[in-house]
Design a protein around this motif. Structure first.
Motif, PDB file in Angstrom:
ATOM      1  N   GLU A   1       0.832  -1.206   0.000  1.00 27.58           N
ATOM      2  CA  GLU A   1       0.000   0.000   0.000  1.00 27.58           C
ATOM      3  C   GLU A   1       0.866   1.257   0.000  1.00 27.58           C
ATOM      4  O   GLU A   1       0.576   2.216  -0.733  1.00 27.58           O
ATOM      5  CB  GLU A   1      -0.935  -0.004   1.206  1.00 27.58           C
ATOM      6  CG  GLU A   1      -2.047  -1.029   1.104  1.00 27.58           C
ATOM      7  CD  GLU A   1      -2.865  -1.135   2.389  1.00 27.58           C
ATOM      8  OE1 GLU A   1      -2.552  -0.440   3.379  1.00 27.58           O
ATOM      9  OE2 GLU A   1      -3.825  -1.923   2.387  1.00 27.58           O
ATOM     10  N   ASN A   2       1.924   1.277   0.811  1.00 31.69           N
ATOM     11  CA  ASN A   2       2.824   2.436   0.835  1.00 31.69           C
ATOM     12  C   ASN A   2       3.506   2.621  -0.517  1.00 31.69           C
ATOM     13  O   ASN A   2       3.651   3.757  -0.992  1.00 31.69           O
ATOM     14  CB  ASN A   2       3.876   2.279   1.931  1.00 31.69           C
ATOM     15  CG  ASN A   2       3.299   2.453   3.315  1.00 31.69           C
ATOM     16  OD1 ASN A   2       2.231   3.039   3.481  1.00 31.69           O
ATOM     17  ND2 ASN A   2       4.003   1.940   4.313  1.00 31.69           N
TER      18      ASN A   2
ATOM     19  N   HIS B   1       2.351   1.750  -3.418  1.00 33.24           N
ATOM     20  CA  HIS B   1       1.324   2.253  -4.337  1.00 33.24           C
ATOM     21  C   HIS B   1       1.116   3.758  -4.135  1.00 33.24           C
ATOM     22  O   HIS B   1       1.011   4.514  -5.124  1.00 33.24           O
ATOM     23  CB  HIS B   1       0.020   1.473  -4.123  1.00 33.24           C
ATOM     24  CG  HIS B   1      -1.059   1.809  -5.088  1.00 33.24           C
ATOM     25  ND1 HIS B   1      -0.966   1.501  -6.431  1.00 33.24           N
ATOM     26  CD2 HIS B   1      -2.245   2.444  -4.917  1.00 33.24           C
ATOM     27  CE1 HIS B   1      -2.057   1.920  -7.035  1.00 33.24           C
ATOM     28  NE2 HIS B   1      -2.855   2.501  -6.135  1.00 33.24           N
ATOM     29  N   LYS B   2       1.080   4.207  -2.869  1.00 31.05           N
ATOM     30  CA  LYS B   2       0.924   5.637  -2.574  1.00 31.05           C
ATOM     31  C   LYS B   2       2.123   6.434  -3.103  1.00 31.05           C
ATOM     32  O   LYS B   2       1.947   7.522  -3.687  1.00 31.05           O
ATOM     33  CB  LYS B   2       0.775   5.864  -1.071  1.00 31.05           C
ATOM     34  CG  LYS B   2      -0.553   5.438  -0.513  1.00 31.05           C
ATOM     35  CD  LYS B   2      -0.598   5.667   0.988  1.00 31.05           C
ATOM     36  CE  LYS B   2      -1.872   5.113   1.583  1.00 31.05           C
ATOM     37  NZ  LYS B   2      -1.915   5.264   3.049  1.00 31.05           N
TER      38      LYS B   2
ATOM     39  N   LYS C   1       1.900   6.869  -6.783  1.00 29.34           N
ATOM     40  CA  LYS C   1       0.905   7.891  -7.098  1.00 29.34           C
ATOM     41  C   LYS C   1       1.516   9.291  -6.950  1.00 29.34           C
ATOM     42  O   LYS C   1       1.309  10.171  -7.803  1.00 29.34           O
ATOM     43  CB  LYS C   1      -0.314   7.769  -6.202  1.00 29.34           C
ATOM     44  CG  LYS C   1      -1.335   6.773  -6.625  1.00 29.34           C
ATOM     45  CD  LYS C   1      -2.447   6.724  -5.604  1.00 29.34           C
ATOM     46  CE  LYS C   1      -3.783   6.627  -6.233  1.00 29.34           C
ATOM     47  NZ  LYS C   1      -4.849   6.590  -5.231  1.00 29.34           N
ATOM     48  N   GLU C   2       2.243   9.492  -5.858  1.00 29.49           N
ATOM     49  CA  GLU C   2       2.864  10.789  -5.611  1.00 29.49           C
ATOM     50  C   GLU C   2       3.898  11.116  -6.683  1.00 29.49           C
ATOM     51  O   GLU C   2       4.006  12.258  -7.157  1.00 29.49           O
ATOM     52  CB  GLU C   2       3.499  10.834  -4.236  1.00 29.49           C
ATOM     53  CG  GLU C   2       2.512  10.942  -3.098  1.00 29.49           C
ATOM     54  CD  GLU C   2       3.192  11.056  -1.761  1.00 29.49           C
ATOM     55  OE1 GLU C   2       4.334  11.528  -1.676  1.00 29.49           O
ATOM     56  OE2 GLU C   2       2.551  10.643  -0.772  1.00 29.49           O
TER      57      GLU C   2
END
Length: 104
Positions: free
Chosen positions: A91-92, A94-95, A98-99
């Motif tokens: 999840e991290n 993926h974040k 995105k950033e």
């Protein structure tokens, strides 16, 4: 002469009929008790055969098996923790992607 071929019921036959009825009742009661005992034993056998080996009162567990069970619990706990950590890292990641995409 006419009565010579006819049989009459005597008190002796009534007594034997009463004894026969009593014997019949006694045998019926005995059969019912035996049937109940058979059903009870059948239920006990089914109960014992359906229970797991660990729950049987006469079963003495192997100490090595108990050690293996504890080791399995520890390994499964570690595996669960690693899976949770992997999910969190995914999840991290993926974040962060995105950033990075957003900042370009």
């Amino acid at each position: 002469m006419l009565n010579a071929g006819r049989e009459t019921s005597s008190p002796g036959t009534e007594l034997s009929e009463n004894q026969a009825m009593k014997e019949k009742e006694r045998l019926i009661k005995e059969l019912q008790l035996i049937t109940e005992e058979r059903n009870d034993l059948r239920d006990r056998l089914r109960f014992l055969t359906e229970r797991s080996m660990n729950n049987r009162p006469h079963f003495r567990p192997n100490p090595y098996y108990e050690d293996l069970e504890r080791m399995e619990e520890a390994v499964m706990s570690i595996l669960h923790n690693l899976e949770m950590e992997n999910t969190e890292i995914h999840e991290n990641n993926h974040k962060l992607k995105k950033e990075i995409t957003f900042s370009r």
